[in-house]
Design a protein around this motif. Structure first.
Motif, PDB file in Angstrom:
ATOM      1  N   GLN A  30      -5.808   6.845   3.264  1.00 51.99           N
ATOM      2  CA  GLN A  30      -4.649   6.075   2.785  1.00 51.99           C
ATOM      3  C   GLN A  30      -3.671   6.981   2.034  1.00 51.99           C
ATOM      4  O   GLN A  30      -2.456   6.890   2.204  1.00 51.99           O
ATOM      5  CB  GLN A  30      -5.107   4.921   1.898  1.00 51.99           C
ATOM      6  CG  GLN A  30      -5.844   3.836   2.667  1.00 51.99           C
ATOM      7  CD  GLN A  30      -6.688   2.950   1.771  1.00 51.99           C
ATOM      8  OE1 GLN A  30      -6.214   2.435   0.768  1.00 51.99           O
ATOM      9  NE2 GLN A  30      -7.949   2.772   2.126  1.00 51.99           N
ATOM     10  N   ASP A  54       0.812  -1.218   0.000  1.00 51.81           N
ATOM     11  CA  ASP A  54       0.000   0.000   0.000  1.00 51.81           C
ATOM     12  C   ASP A  54       0.847   1.270   0.000  1.00 51.81           C
ATOM     13  O   ASP A  54       0.325   2.364  -0.213  1.00 51.81           O
ATOM     14  CB  ASP A  54      -0.929   0.023   1.220  1.00 51.81           C
ATOM     15  CG  ASP A  54      -1.928  -1.101   1.181  1.00 51.81           C
ATOM     16  OD1 ASP A  54      -2.512  -1.325   0.115  1.00 51.81           O
ATOM     17  OD2 ASP A  54      -2.119  -1.772   2.221  1.00 51.81           O
ATOM     18  N   ARG A 101      -1.569  -9.758   2.267  1.00 52.29           N
ATOM     19  CA  ARG A 101      -1.604  -8.309   2.530  1.00 52.29           C
ATOM     20  C   ARG A 101      -2.011  -8.098   3.983  1.00 52.29           C
ATOM     21  O   ARG A 101      -2.592  -8.982   4.608  1.00 52.29           O
ATOM     22  CB  ARG A 101      -2.655  -7.639   1.632  1.00 52.29           C
ATOM     23  CG  ARG A 101      -2.531  -7.996   0.147  1.00 52.29           C
ATOM     24  CD  ARG A 101      -2.010  -6.828  -0.607  1.00 52.29           C
ATOM     25  NE  ARG A 101      -1.851  -7.088  -2.027  1.00 52.29           N
ATOM     26  CZ  ARG A 101      -2.696  -6.683  -2.973  1.00 52.29           C
ATOM     27  NH1 ARG A 101      -3.808  -6.050  -2.621  1.00 52.29           N
ATOM     28  NH2 ARG A 101      -2.445  -6.906  -4.234  1.00 52.29           N
ATOM     29  N   ARG A 151       0.164   7.808   3.080  1.00 46.85           N
ATOM     30  CA  ARG A 151       1.251   7.552   2.119  1.00 46.85           C
ATOM     31  C   ARG A 151       2.075   8.827   1.897  1.00 46.85           C
ATOM     32  O   ARG A 151       3.309   8.799   1.915  1.00 46.85           O
ATOM     33  CB  ARG A 151       0.663   7.054   0.796  1.00 46.85           C
ATOM     34  CG  ARG A 151       1.687   6.454  -0.146  1.00 46.85           C
ATOM     35  CD  ARG A 151       1.053   5.940  -1.432  1.00 46.85           C
ATOM     36  NE  ARG A 151      -0.003   4.986  -1.196  1.00 46.85           N
ATOM     37  CZ  ARG A 151      -1.295   5.166  -1.532  1.00 46.85           C
ATOM     38  NH1 ARG A 151      -1.682   6.280  -2.142  1.00 46.85           N
ATOM     39  NH2 ARG A 151      -2.187   4.248  -1.266  1.00 46.85           N
ATOM     40  N   TYR A 167     -10.958   0.520   4.429  1.00 47.17           N
ATOM     41  CA  TYR A 167     -10.639   0.114   3.051  1.00 47.17           C
ATOM     42  C   TYR A 167     -11.205   1.112   2.042  1.00 47.17           C
ATOM     43  O   TYR A 167     -10.608   1.373   1.003  1.00 47.17           O
ATOM     44  CB  TYR A 167     -11.210  -1.285   2.786  1.00 47.17           C
ATOM     45  CG  TYR A 167     -10.669  -1.914   1.527  1.00 47.17           C
ATOM     46  CD1 TYR A 167      -9.369  -2.415   1.480  1.00 47.17           C
ATOM     47  CD2 TYR A 167     -11.448  -1.995   0.375  1.00 47.17           C
ATOM     48  CE1 TYR A 167      -8.856  -2.982   0.325  1.00 47.17           C
ATOM     49  CE2 TYR A 167     -10.949  -2.567  -0.784  1.00 47.17           C
ATOM     50  CZ  TYR A 167      -9.655  -3.063  -0.803  1.00 47.17           C
ATOM     51  OH  TYR A 167      -9.146  -3.624  -1.961  1.00 47.17           O
TER      52      TYR A 167
END
Ligand code: PLP
Length: 400
Positions: free
Chosen positions: A313, A235, A259, A317, A307
């Motif tokens: 996310q 990810d 994962r 990141r 999710y």
């Protein structure tokens, strides 16, 4: 009880704390912390207690921990949407999860272009690594023993477990860029090779195998042997940079991917992971793990929310990339080289014995980790917040 400071002990403490959140707050969290109310700050105090014990055992004064950057956890925590889902799920804690697993599998399958039957859920991906080791090395179904082919200086959880069940491990050296050497691995395949294990991005080097190379290798090798790729850190790559391996599963290749939600989703304590693999094989693997029945209803609902929260996310990141660049600059300024990383940790050679380095850093309030490869000591530091990386660099400059 004095516990050595190993990741496993830390994880065990984390799992107990999570259980305390949903299952037995009063007998663990509440009583130990002297409060009825679950308090995450106090939970951290309990983690620190493990360190207090260890330092007491060593006869050292306990430093105040300023940054815990040893276990590749997400320093930003859970998506706000996952937190909301957890609060709502508390009301369902008395019921077994029913449809949550199916819902999450459907979401993953849609995004990855496979069928829900190609997905198997688990309470963290470690559970899948163990199930794979038992299945391939220890089960009568597959014949005990055999050789697992892999690389040196990689994540050794699955390998260690496979060895315990009687497998041999053949590990080829890394390339000089600290990458898996797929050509050298191919040359080592023999009739005794039972499985290939690849960790990509690799822990502890943080390096990746170029996507086309990994896809070509998987296509070529998987008709002869199962290929197992541990994608715990996938990810941290932008979606367009990830190797199209789920597509190969959809096409029927003998490929198994794992994962985890422990990294970008911040679920290390909540425990959620999944595998993508051939439907028939996943059905067999269910004999060695309870799969989707293991994660709690709380974790599954939080997982469904997290999710779908792509914004969170992306945020995690981007923050990871920024803090990693900040660390690179600090190391470079100090005249230290590092291995460019595609994950939430960085490996770099140190000029001190590993244990001395760890202890010196710890005395300065930084919990980090070390490794040795070819007699060279390395630090593998997890990427925390930018502030935490600043604290890491302050301590580092003090001790080197
Ligand atoms: C490469 C790799 N695989 C698997 C795991 C297992 O993680 P979890 O059980 O939290 O999913 C880790 C944890 O750090 C890891 O680094």
């Amino acid at each position: 009880m004095n516990l050595p400071i190993t990741r496993r002990n830390w994880l065990r403490t984390g799992a107990l704390l999570t259980a305390g959140l949903t299952v037995n707050r009063s007998s663990f969290g509440g009583a130990a912390l002297g409060s009825d109310v679950w308090n995450p700050v106090a939970a951290n105090a309990l983690h620190e207690q493990t360190l207090v014990n260890e330092f007491a055992r060593l006869g050292e004064p306990m430093p105040q921990i300023k940054a815990r950057i040893a276990f590749n956890e997400n320093p930003h925590g859970l998506s706000p949407k996952a937190k909301e889902a957890i609060i709502k799920a508390v009301e369902s804690g008395n019921r077994y999860a029913m449809f949550e697993g199916q819902e999450l599998k459907k979401l993953i399958a849609e995004r990855e272009g496979v069928k829900p039957e190609n997905i198997m859920l688990s309470a963290g991906s470690s559970e899948l690594l163990t199930a794979m080791a038992v299945y391939f090395a220890g089960s009568a179904a597959k014949g005990a023993g055999g050789t697992v082919l892999t690389s040196q200086f990689t994540y050794d959880d699955f390998l260690g477990c496979a060895k315990k069940f009687g497998a041999k491990v053949e590990a080829v050296p890394l390339t000089k860029e600290y990458r898996y050497d797929l050509a050298a691995m191919k040359a080592k395949i023999t009739p005794d090779t039972k499985l290939v294990y690849i960790c990509n991005p690799n822990n502890p080097t943080g390096t990746v195998i170029p996507a086309e190379e990994l896809v070509a290798f998987s296509k070529e090798v998987s008709p002869k042997l199962p290929v197992f790729i541990d994608e715990a850190y996938i990810d941290f790559l932008k979606p367009e940079d990830r190797p199209a391996l789920p597509k190969l599963v959809a096409e029927g290749h003998n490929l198994f991917l794992t994962r985890t939600f422990s990294k970008i989703h911040g679920f290390a304590g909540l425990r959620l992971g999944y595998a993508i693999g051939p439907e028939k094989f996943l059905k067999e693997l269910q004999n060695y793990s309870r799969g989707e029945w293991n994660p709690s209803v709380t974790t599954l609902r939080a997982g469904i929310a997290s999710y779908q929260d792509l914004e969170w996310q992306n945020f995690c990141r981007t923050e990871n990339d920024k803090a990693r660049d900040f660390l690179y600059k600090g190391l470079k300024d100090k005249g230290y080289e590092y291995v460019p990383s595609f994950a939430n940790f960085v490996l770099f050679p140190i000029r001190m014995k590993p244990k001395t380095f760890e202890k010196e850093m710890f005395s300065n309030g930084i919990l980090t980790s070390t490794r040795e490869y070819n007699a060279q000591p390395y630090c593998r530091v997890s990427i925390g917040t930018q502030d935490e990386m600043g604290l890491f660099m302050d301590a580092f400059k003090k001790i080197v």
